[in-house]
Each structure stands twice: as C-alpha cells, then as structure tokens.
Design a protein around this motif. Structure first.
Motif, mmCIF file in Angstrom:
data_model
loop_
_atom_site.group_PDB
_atom_site.id
_atom_site.type_symbol
_atom_site.label_atom_id
_atom_site.label_comp_id
_atom_site.label_asym_id
_atom_site.label_seq_id
_atom_site.Cartn_x
_atom_site.Cartn_y
_atom_site.Cartn_z
ATOM 1 N N GLY A 169 0.421 -1.070 0.290
ATOM 2 C CA GLY A 169 0.264 -0.063 0.459
ATOM 3 C C GLY A 169 0.706 1.087 0.078
ATOM 4 N N VAL A 170 1.411 1.092 0.748
ATOM 5 C CA VAL A 170 3.273 2.063 0.274
ATOM 6 C C VAL A 170 3.328 2.745 -0.994
ATOM 7 C CG1 VAL A 170 4.855 2.756 1.345
ATOM 8 C CG2 VAL A 170 3.642 2.258 3.226
ATOM 9 N N ILE A 171 4.392 1.264 -1.750
ATOM 10 C CA ILE A 171 4.249 1.721 -2.721
ATOM 11 C C ILE A 171 3.161 2.275 -3.476
ATOM 12 C CG2 ILE A 171 4.977 0.067 -4.901
ATOM 13 C CD1 ILE A 171 6.960 0.846 -2.077
ATOM 14 N N ALA A 172 1.590 2.238 -3.704
ATOM 15 C CA ALA A 172 1.217 2.201 -3.815
ATOM 16 C C ALA A 172 0.686 3.917 -3.631
ATOM 17 C CB ALA A 172 -0.302 1.914 -3.738
ATOM 18 N N GLY A 173 0.936 4.087 -2.478
ATOM 19 C CA GLY A 173 1.228 5.549 -2.689
ATOM 20 C C GLY A 173 1.746 6.735 -2.881
ATOM 21 N N PRO A 195 -8.078 14.789 -4.666
ATOM 22 C CA PRO A 195 -9.301 14.178 -4.595
ATOM 23 C C PRO A 195 -8.708 12.597 -5.594
ATOM 24 C CG PRO A 195 -9.671 15.999 -3.504
ATOM 25 C CD PRO A 195 -8.452 16.135 -4.466
ATOM 26 N N PRO A 196 -8.778 12.953 -7.201
ATOM 27 C CA PRO A 196 -8.350 12.479 -7.880
ATOM 28 C C PRO A 196 -6.896 11.539 -7.815
ATOM 29 C CG PRO A 196 -9.350 13.921 -8.762
ATOM 30 C CD PRO A 196 -8.787 14.354 -7.234
ATOM 31 N N GLN A 197 -6.334 11.654 -7.532
ATOM 32 C CA GLN A 197 -4.951 11.201 -7.416
ATOM 33 C C GLN A 197 -4.311 10.217 -5.890
ATOM 34 O OE1 GLN A 197 -5.323 14.160 -9.143
ATOM 35 N NE2 GLN A 197 -4.476 13.547 -11.564
ATOM 36 N N PHE A 198 -5.414 10.864 -4.729
ATOM 37 C CA PHE A 198 -5.106 10.309 -3.772
ATOM 38 C C PHE A 198 -6.236 9.767 -3.919
ATOM 39 C CE2 PHE A 198 -4.465 12.057 0.763
ATOM 40 C CZ PHE A 198 -4.037 10.484 1.348
ATOM 41 N N GLY A 199 -7.332 9.276 -4.172
ATOM 42 C CA GLY A 199 -8.747 8.674 -4.252
ATOM 43 C C GLY A 199 -7.761 7.211 -4.962
ATOM 44 N N ALA A 200 -7.333 7.029 -5.903
ATOM 45 C CA ALA A 200 -6.640 6.081 -6.494
ATOM 46 C C ALA A 200 -5.010 5.583 -6.285
ATOM 47 C CB ALA A 200 -5.684 6.777 -8.313
ATOM 48 N N ARG A 201 -4.973 6.244 -5.173
ATOM 49 C CA ARG A 201 -3.753 5.319 -4.882
ATOM 50 C C ARG A 201 -4.632 4.465 -3.744
ATOM 51 N NH1 ARG A 201 1.035 8.161 -5.851
ATOM 52 N NH2 ARG A 201 0.284 9.715 -7.335
ATOM 53 N N ILE A 202 -5.233 5.056 -3.190
ATOM 54 C CA ILE A 202 -5.481 4.057 -2.389
ATOM 55 C C ILE A 202 -6.932 3.368 -2.415
ATOM 56 C CG2 ILE A 202 -8.321 4.378 -0.086
ATOM 57 C CD1 ILE A 202 -7.322 7.262 0.451
ATOM 58 N N GLY A 226 -1.785 1.328 4.737
ATOM 59 C CA GLY A 226 -0.249 1.988 3.592
ATOM 60 C C GLY A 226 -0.192 2.775 2.547
ATOM 61 N N ALA A 227 -1.408 2.854 1.674
ATOM 62 C CA ALA A 227 -1.250 4.197 0.777
ATOM 63 C C ALA A 227 -1.458 5.729 1.129
ATOM 64 C CB ALA A 227 -2.212 3.557 -0.052
ATOM 65 N N VAL A 228 -2.236 5.308 2.562
ATOM 66 C CA VAL A 228 -2.475 7.062 2.981
ATOM 67 C C VAL A 228 -0.996 7.383 3.419
ATOM 68 C CG1 VAL A 228 -3.389 8.318 4.915
ATOM 69 C CG2 VAL A 228 -5.077 6.729 3.326
ATOM 70 N N ILE A 229 -0.111 6.197 4.289
ATOM 71 C CA ILE A 229 0.838 6.763 4.423
ATOM 72 C C ILE A 229 2.099 6.809 3.553
ATOM 73 C CG2 ILE A 229 2.412 5.473 5.804
ATOM 74 C CD1 ILE A 229 1.010 3.747 7.633
ATOM 75 N N GLY A 230 2.169 5.660 2.018
ATOM 76 C CA GLY A 230 2.730 6.321 0.667
ATOM 77 C C GLY A 230 2.525 7.325 0.323
ATOM 78 N N THR A 231 1.067 8.201 0.569
ATOM 79 C CA THR A 231 1.146 8.783 -0.396
ATOM 80 C C THR A 231 1.170 10.410 0.726
ATOM 81 O OG1 THR A 231 -0.785 8.317 -1.539
ATOM 82 C CG2 THR A 231 -1.308 10.709 -1.301
ATOM 83 N N LEU A 232 0.785 10.799 1.902
ATOM 84 C CA LEU A 232 1.283 11.701 2.040
ATOM 85 C C LEU A 232 2.928 11.335 2.838
ATOM 86 C CD1 LEU A 232 -1.655 11.910 5.318
ATOM 87 C CD2 LEU A 232 -1.814 13.579 2.747
ATOM 88 N N GLY A 233 3.443 10.256 3.431
ATOM 89 C CA GLY A 233 4.793 10.768 3.312
ATOM 90 C C GLY A 233 5.689 10.769 2.201
ATOM 91 N N ARG A 245 9.522 13.590 -0.710
ATOM 92 C CA ARG A 245 9.507 14.167 -2.296
ATOM 93 C C ARG A 245 9.853 15.425 -1.878
ATOM 94 N NH1 ARG A 245 7.129 13.151 -8.003
ATOM 95 N NH2 ARG A 245 7.617 14.678 -9.187
ATOM 96 N N SER A 246 9.452 16.446 -1.723
ATOM 97 C CA SER A 246 9.469 17.914 -0.899
ATOM 98 C C SER A 246 10.885 18.068 -0.777
ATOM 99 C CB SER A 246 8.455 18.614 -0.129
ATOM 100 O OG SER A 246 8.358 19.664 -0.042
ATOM 101 N N GLN A 247 10.834 17.122 0.697
ATOM 102 C CA GLN A 247 12.252 17.724 1.050
ATOM 103 C C GLN A 247 13.378 17.631 0.959
ATOM 104 O OE1 GLN A 247 12.922 18.963 4.170
ATOM 105 N NE2 GLN A 247 11.139 19.273 4.678
#
Length: 153
Positions: free
Chosen positions: A10-14, A74-81, A108-115, A120-122
């Motif tokens: 799920g993290v990978i999907a994020g 929302p569309p990208q976050f939703g697809a990752r979830i 995992g997808a939520v963690i991967g998306t936000l983390g 990446r920003s850092q």
C-alpha cells in the motif's frame, strides 16, 4: 507477516499508483505470489502483467511532466487508496485474509501518499529542483515493490 507486506505494498501504491499492481502481477506471474485458486488468480496472467507494466511505465513518464497534478488532489489520492486496497487484498488473499489485506493496503496507501509527498518535497528542496527527487522516488517504489513481492516466495 501478510498484513505487514500488504501495508508495505500500500505504501508503494502511495508512492507510485501503478507500480504496486505491476509488482504484484509480476510476482504472481513468476510464481512468487501464490494466487492460484483465489479470486486474484487473474493477476498471474501475462495480460495482467502487460497491462499493469505499461500503466506503471506511463505513470513514471507522466510523473516527470510539470503539468502532473499533486498526488494529494482527490482523484490522485483516491486512485492510490483504491490501488493500495486492491494490491493489499491480493496479498491478503494468498493467506485467506482478503479483507485484512485490503485494510492494511489502504492504511499503507495513505502513509505512502502523505509520507512520499513530504519526503519528495524535502528531497526537491535539497536538490534545488524536483526531477532528481522524482527519480529517487521512482527507484524506491520499483525496488521496494519487487522486494515486497519477493518476500512472499
């Protein structure tokens, strides 16, 4: 162990939406992921491998474009979830725990998306531009996705 691997896929999907199902499809095709006899047996078919691999490559290319929207819209976050849930459920199905795998994949997808967005920003700030950070994230998603699937052998 299945729940941890489902969480990790799920993290990978994020990180990269289509890399997770591509890794799962390759693992199933190579016989590393025992999906035979489950609802997810279609993931071992060469067509699933081909489709998910093409989609993953297209996503890797599209991610380099400046017009690509944030993963947190929302569309990208939703697809990752959704893909985190799906790939987590496939891993769970190998041990008769589809729902548990699905839930772990969503988390995992939520963690991967936000983390992933924060990391990446850092990295982009450290490099002074986004492209090197994007390439690093691509490599992490691909390598870790394959390692997760290999751990299921």
């Amino acid at each position: 162990m299945l729940y941890i691997l489902a969480l990790l896929i799920g993290v990978i999907a994020g990180l990269r939406t289509m890399t997770a199902p591509a890794a799962i499809a390759w693992g199933a095709y190579l016989g590393w992921l025992p999906v035979a006899g489950t609802w997810a047996s279609f993931m071992s078919h060469w067509a699933a491998v081909g489709i998910f691999t093409i989609l993953a490559i297209a996503e890797l290319v599209a991610d380099q474009l400046p017009s690509t929207p944030s993963r947190k819209t929302p569309p990208q976050f939703g697809a990752r979830i959704i893909l985190g849930a799906f790939t987590g459920a496939v891993i769970g199905a190998t041990g008769g725990a589809t729902i548990g795998g699905l839930v772990a994949g969503v988390i995992g997808a939520v963690i991967g998306t936000l983390g992933g967005a924060a990391a990446r920003s850092q990295l982009a700030a450290a490099f002074g531009k986004d492209q090197p950070a994007a390439f690093i994230e691509d490599a992490v998603a691909i390598i870790c996705g394959l390692l997760i699937v290999a751990a299921l052998r």
